[in-house]
Structures are given as structure tokens and as C-alpha cells.
Design a protein around this motif. Structure first.
Motif, PDB file in Angstrom:
ATOM      1  N   SER A  85      -3.953   3.268  -2.501  1.00 23.62           N
ATOM      2  CA  SER A  85      -2.846   4.137  -2.900  1.00 23.62           C
ATOM      3  C   SER A  85      -3.335   5.558  -2.690  1.00 23.62           C
ATOM      4  CB  SER A  85      -2.451   3.904  -4.361  1.00 23.62           C
ATOM      5  OG  SER A  85      -1.419   4.784  -4.749  1.00 23.62           O
ATOM      6  N   ALA A  86      -2.684   6.267  -1.774  1.00 21.36           N
ATOM      7  CA  ALA A  86      -3.142   7.602  -1.381  1.00 21.36           C
ATOM      8  C   ALA A  86      -1.952   8.536  -1.309  1.00 21.36           C
ATOM      9  CB  ALA A  86      -3.848   7.548  -0.027  1.00 21.36           C
ATOM     10  N   SER A 124       5.468   0.858  -6.843  1.00 19.05           N
ATOM     11  CA  SER A 124       5.663   0.185  -8.132  1.00 19.05           C
ATOM     12  C   SER A 124       6.731  -0.891  -8.006  1.00 19.05           C
ATOM     13  CB  SER A 124       6.095   1.196  -9.192  1.00 19.05           C
ATOM     14  OG  SER A 124       5.250   2.313  -9.235  1.00 19.05           O
ATOM     15  N   ALA A 125       7.829  -0.543  -7.338  1.00 26.64           N
ATOM     16  CA  ALA A 125       8.913  -1.513  -7.151  1.00 26.64           C
ATOM     17  C   ALA A 125       8.470  -2.676  -6.272  1.00 26.64           C
ATOM     18  CB  ALA A 125      10.123  -0.817  -6.536  1.00 26.64           C
ATOM     19  N   TYR A 131      -3.512  -0.862  -7.652  1.00 27.07           N
ATOM     20  CA  TYR A 131      -2.499  -1.616  -8.380  1.00 27.07           C
ATOM     21  C   TYR A 131      -2.189  -0.926  -9.703  1.00 27.07           C
ATOM     22  CZ  TYR A 131      -0.542  -5.422 -11.211  1.00 27.07           C
ATOM     23  OH  TYR A 131       0.255  -6.172 -12.040  1.00 27.07           O
ATOM     24  N   ARG A 132      -3.218  -0.595 -10.474  1.00 30.81           N
ATOM     25  CA  ARG A 132      -3.009   0.002 -11.795  1.00 30.81           C
ATOM     26  C   ARG A 132      -2.355   1.378 -11.704  1.00 30.81           C
ATOM     27  NH1 ARG A 132      -7.978  -2.701 -12.980  1.00 30.81           N
ATOM     28  NH2 ARG A 132      -9.165  -0.905 -12.215  1.00 30.81           N
ATOM     29  N   GLU A 133      -2.661   2.152 -10.659  1.00 30.78           N
ATOM     30  CA  GLU A 133      -2.073   3.481 -10.518  1.00 30.78           C
ATOM     31  C   GLU A 133      -0.559   3.415 -10.347  1.00 30.78           C
ATOM     32  OE1 GLU A 133      -3.821   7.092  -8.361  1.00 30.78           O
ATOM     33  OE2 GLU A 133      -2.427   6.300  -6.855  1.00 30.78           O
ATOM     34  N   ASN A 134      -0.052   2.307  -9.807  1.00 25.34           N
ATOM     35  CA  ASN A 134       1.373   2.209  -9.525  1.00 25.34           C
ATOM     36  C   ASN A 134       2.130   1.271 -10.464  1.00 25.34           C
ATOM     37  OD1 ASN A 134       2.048   3.667  -6.734  1.00 25.34           O
ATOM     38  ND2 ASN A 134      -0.016   2.827  -6.611  1.00 25.34           N
ATOM     39  N   LYS A 135       1.478   0.265 -10.989  1.00 21.67           N
ATOM     40  CA  LYS A 135       2.163  -0.692 -11.848  1.00 21.67           C
ATOM     41  C   LYS A 135       2.759   0.023 -13.065  1.00 21.67           C
ATOM     42  CE  LYS A 135       3.466  -4.647 -13.605  1.00 21.67           C
ATOM     43  NZ  LYS A 135       4.628  -5.376 -13.045  1.00 21.67           N
ATOM     44  N   ALA A 152       0.836  -1.200   0.000  1.00 23.50           N
ATOM     45  CA  ALA A 152       0.000   0.000   0.000  1.00 23.50           C
ATOM     46  C   ALA A 152       0.870   1.249   0.000  1.00 23.50           C
ATOM     47  CB  ALA A 152      -0.939   0.008   1.207  1.00 23.50           C
ATOM     48  N   ARG A 153       0.239   2.366  -0.331  1.00 20.17           N
ATOM     49  CA  ARG A 153       0.953   3.645  -0.394  1.00 20.17           C
ATOM     50  C   ARG A 153       0.156   4.710   0.367  1.00 20.17           C
ATOM     51  NH1 ARG A 153       1.858   7.546  -5.631  1.00 20.17           N
ATOM     52  NH2 ARG A 153       3.710   8.646  -4.881  1.00 20.17           N
ATOM     53  N   MET A 154       0.835   5.442   1.259  1.00 21.30           N
ATOM     54  CA  MET A 154       0.233   6.565   1.988  1.00 21.30           C
ATOM     55  C   MET A 154       1.288   7.666   2.075  1.00 21.30           C
ATOM     56  SD  MET A 154      -1.467   6.754   5.824  1.00 21.30           S
ATOM     57  CE  MET A 154       0.075   6.943   6.745  1.00 21.30           C
ATOM     58  N   ASN A 155       1.142   8.702   1.280  1.00 19.18           N
ATOM     59  CA  ASN A 155       2.154   9.755   1.182  1.00 19.18           C
ATOM     60  C   ASN A 155       1.560  11.127   1.464  1.00 19.18           C
ATOM     61  OD1 ASN A 155       4.431   8.683  -1.515  1.00 19.18           O
ATOM     62  ND2 ASN A 155       3.929   7.734   0.434  1.00 19.18           N
TER      63      ASN A 155
END
Length: 492
Positions: free
Chosen positions: A66-67, A48-49, A37-41, A6-9
Motif C-alpha cells: 500500500s503506497a 478497503s472496499a 492490509y491493516r493500513e486499509n482494513k 494493492a494500492r499505488m497512489n
């Protein structure tokens, strides 16, 4: 193997009046599940990594959210809870966790956004390995250290190694899972609040600290990160940190953290930025332009978007006009009220309206809006695709955008605060920035990889905005004292 990714930035400027509701995280809020998934792939984020590494390992992947939001004021409690709950609720049944975090989030209900999240994740999955990728400007806390097994940060500013950071963390993560190493974390934190303009990784004391980190990695440490911190957060310790991941030997890792921390402390003066007067900076820009066939960049770092600036202070523009400058292109200026009026007027209309200093007027050093008369040259949805090198390929959202032509200047006005990541900020609204005499950008660093190559030179201009390098403008009430440079007599 089932892995939560997950992503929280969010980098929080507690002095910024720019609100951070849930909708600020993305175009209209965070994305979830397959959309996350699609936002980062295929992109260049740490997440993404993580995805690539997990897929290469044949793992089952869960991507609850993803935020990512531009730096601004404290995150709304409801927004923070929604993002954290999405991650924690998805942890059930997972074997391991990889999180792409900023490290400097402050919410209305948490002064340690990442530490509190990691504590909840650890409680939800006791014993499950947790890997964390952090921004170079993270404000590290003991709670973050205690609840992660692997921790790696970016090594570049401007940040161009987000993917590489994630790949590094993922490599250590899978080495842990497969028994090839035993990561242990140690850290040091000198009582030093750095200025963001002195955290650029290509020069000075920060460059030497990063080089020391890289040398320690070559000598056997699994990862060494220099985290400059984000000092515009009124929390206990918004200070620089050294985080070392060793292989089974915590004492050896601690010695490296202490040694590099001591190097940083000994060079502490080089982590401070002393601003010349705004009038002197603008005059320097005017002199550079005398024989230039390229634009001169005037970087308004006192109202820097990516440190939580309001993006509507007009100080640099007013000083430039006072000094007789013409051929100015400026933007983006965040003024939703002005954009609405220009949209209603239509392309080609001559309009008189108040511009800027509206959010800035709510900050500690208010200014009055500036009355301007000009012609509406363009109206757009404010969207474009970033060409790179930062966030290459991602779609950018400025909110609706308009161009107001004043004769001496063309101003790009937007509904959202927005970093000039890319020439697309101007080209998407029909302006060729290469043809400007002066480019006034609300930026410290992120504009440089794209705009410096087309420019004659640049001058850093310090307006009295909420991202100024002058700490005396801010009331730090929660910072643990003594700390340098708020206090002169500090030992470590």
C-alpha cells in the motif's frame, strides 16, 4: 480464489520541484503484507472496499503493498520500480487482481505509471481478471484501458466516495468472475485540459457530466466514469476522459462515451477557471471579514498541496499584510529549515528567520524568502488523526511542526507538504482555527468539507505557484497539440 489487492497512489505535477522518493509514500515509505492490509482494513480507501468484498466472497487475499504519497514532482525511478515490482512479484499464483490506483502518475522512468504497471501485471497473469479503481483526476491512456477488465473512478470532488468507488469496481469484478456479466470498456477523450477548480462535482459542467454518467448507469451501463484529468502533467494527453463499462456490448458503451464526451466538449469553456488578481481576491476577503464573527478562508490554490504545490509560497500572506489584515492563521507552510531552527530555539523563544519561498524559488517563478520575527508558541511531532469526511480515521503526518506567532499572524510550519484535511492541522499544535479572522490555506478543495462549515465565506487566491490555474506560466513541451485551451483553434 486467490486475489491480489494493492494500492499505488500518486498524482504527479511534472512542474513541481517537490521530490518524490520512496520515503514519500507513507510515513517512511510504503507498507507491505499484513501492514498493507491493516493500513486499509476498516478505512475509506478503494483498497478497503476491495478487501471487504474479497473477504465476503471467502477469497484468499494477498496484499503486497500500500503506497500513497501527496502530489509532488515525478516519482523517483527507484521508488516506482520498488512499488511496481512488489505488485508484479506477488502476482505469481494469484487468480485475479484488484488495484487501487490514482491514474495520474508520472515517474522518472515512465510517463504512464499506471499503464506500464497494468501492462506488466497483465503479462504476469495472462487471462486473469483485473479491476481498477481510479481517482477522478486520472489521466487515462489507451494502455490503461487495454490492460483492465473493470475500470471505475470516483464521482466526487472533493473526493468523499473512494470506498464507494472501490465497492462498485469490486461488485463488477465479482459479477465477471461468477459469470453474471461480461464487462467491456469503451472510452472517449476530448482534447481538453481542464482546470482543477472546475472539476468540482457539485456545480457547473462537471456536475452535469457526472449526472449524465449516473443516468447512463441507470439505463444499463455497468459503470460510467468522468475523469477530469490532471493538466499539470507535461505528458501527451493530460485531458478529460469518459470511461464506460458496458455489459457485453462494446458498441453501446462506445456510443455512451462519445455522447457524454461530446456534451463535455460543447461545454468546454465551463471547465476553465479565470483567476482575478491576487490583490483583488485578498481585498474581497477583507470585505467579507468586516462584519464576520467567523473566519474568512483565503484558499491559495496557486500553491495547492494536493496538486503538487511546494506549500511555501508567501504571496497571499504578504498581500494580506500589505492590505493591513490581522488575526491571520496560516498553514501548513512547508519549511524544514525553519522548523529545525524553531525546534532548536524552543517554546517561548523570540526568533528572526527567513520563511518560505525556498522550494518555490526553484520553480519557474522564483520568490525570495520572507524575513519574519516572532515567538515560538508550540513544537510537536506533527501527527494527528483525520476526523473526516475525507480519509476518516487515518493518521496524518506533517513531519515535525512548529507555530511562529508574529502578532498579526500565527504560522504553522511543517517539515512536509501537507493538505489541510482537518481541523487537526491547527488543533494538534494548540490553535483554534475558529477564532481566526483569516485562515490562509494551501488548498483548492479538500479543506472545504471541514473548514467551510466554520467560516464566514471563502475567496480563491491565485499565487504564482506551481499549481496555478494560469497555464501560461508553464512550458508544456510534451503535450500533443492542438489541445484546448493551449490552442484556440481546436476541433473534435
Amino acid at each position: 480464489m486467490k486475489i491480489l489487492i494493492a494500492r499505488m497512489n500518486h498524482e504527479t505535477n511534472t512542474f513541481s520541484p517537490v521530490a518524490t522518493p520512496l520515503e514519500a509514500f507513507g510515513r517512511n515509505g510504503p507498507v507491505h503484507g499484513e501492514d498493507a492490509y491493516r493500513e486499509n482494513k476498516g478505512m475509506q480507501t478503494a483498497m478497503s472496499a476491495f478487501i471487504d468484498a474479497a473477504e465476503n466472497a471467502g477469497a484468499q487475499i494477498v496484499t503486497p503493498v500500500s503506497a500513497s504519497a501527496n502530489p509532488s514532482g515525478p516519482v523517483a525511478a527507484a521508488a516506482y520500480d520498488a512499488i511496481c515490482n512488489a505488485i508484479v512479484d506477488a502476482a505469481q499464483g494469484c487468480d485475479a487482481v484488484m488495484l487501487d490506483l490514482h491514474g495520474a502518475m508520472v515517474a522518472e522512468n515512465s510517463n504512464d505509471g499506471e499503464g506500464d504497471l497494468l501492462e506488466r501485471v497483465r503479462a504476469a497473469l495472462p487471462g486473469a481478471p483485473i479491476a481498477v479503481a481510479l481517482d477522478l483526476h486520472a489521466n487515462v491512456t489507451q494502455k490503461m484501458i487495454d490492460n483492465a477488465d473493470v475500470m471505475v473512478s470516483f464521482k466526487t470532488y472533493p473526493h468523499v466516495d473512494m470506498y464507494e468507488c472501490g465497492a462498485h469496481a469490486a461488485r463488477l469484478f465479482f459479477d465477471l468472475l461468477e459469470g453474471r456479466s461480461r464487462p467491456v470498456i469503451a472510452w472517449s477523450q476530448p482534447p481538453l485540459m481542464t482546470h482543477t477548480l472546475r472539476s468540482a462535482s457539485a456545480a457547473g459542467a462537471m456536475k452535469r457530466a457526472v449526472e449524465a454518467a449516473q443516468a447512463a448507469e441507470r439505463e444499463g451501463m455497468l459503470a460510467v466514469s468522468i475523469l477530469a484529468g490532471f493538466s499539470l502533467a507535461d505528458i501527451a494527453k493530460p485531458c478529460i476522459s469518459v470511461v464506460v463499462v458496458g455489459d457485453g456490448d462494446r458498441e453501446a458503451a462506445a456510443r455512451v462515451a462519445e455522447r457524454i464526451g461530446r456534451q463535455i466538449w460543447d461545454e468546454r469553456e465551463e471547465f476553465l477557471y479565470r483567476s482575478p488578481s491576487l490583490a483583488d481576491s485578498v481585498a474581497e476577503g477583507a470585505a467579507l471579514a468586516l462584519d464576520a464573527d467567523k473566519p474568512v478562508l483565503l484558499l491559495d490554490h496557486g500553491d495547492n498541496c494536493m496538486s503538487g504545490g511546494t506549500c511555501d509560497t508567501m504571496d497571499v500572506y504578504e498581500e494580506a499584510v500589505r492590505q493591513g489584515m490581522t488575526g491571520i492563521v496560516m498553514g501548513p507552510i512547508c519549511d524544514p529549515e525553519a522548523v529545525a531552527k524553531l525546534m532548536a530555539a524552543g517554546v517561548g523563544a523570540t526568533v528572526t528567520l527567513d520563511v518560505g519561498n525556498k522550494l518555490a524559488g526553484r520553480a519557474a517563478h522564483p520568490h525570495a524568502p520572507v524575513a519574519l520575527t516572532g515567538v515560538v508558541r508550540a513544537l510537536t511531532d506533527g501527527e494527528y488523526v483525520i476526523s473526516g469526511p475525507t480519509y476518516t480515521g487515518q493518521r496524518a503526518y506533517m513531519g515535525r511542526a512548529a507555530v511562529l506567532d508574529l502578532g498579526v499572524a500565527k504560522i504553522v510550519l511543517t517539515e512536509r507538504t501537507h493538505e489541510p484535511w482537518d481541523l487537526g492541522v491547527f488543533e494538534s499544535v494548540g490553535i483554534d482555527p475558529r477564532r481566526a479572522t483569516f485562515l490562509i490555506l494551501k488548498s483548492r478543495m479538500y479543506c472545504r468539507p471541514v473548514f467551510v462549515p466554520i467560516a464566514k465565506g471563502l475567496v480563491e487566491c491565485d499565487s504564482r505557484g506551481v499549481t496555478s490555474s494560469d497555464f501560461s506560466l508553464f512550458d508544456f513541451g510534451n503535450v500533443q497539440r492542438p489541445v484546448y485551451p493551449l490552442d484556440a483553434d481546436v476541433s473534435w
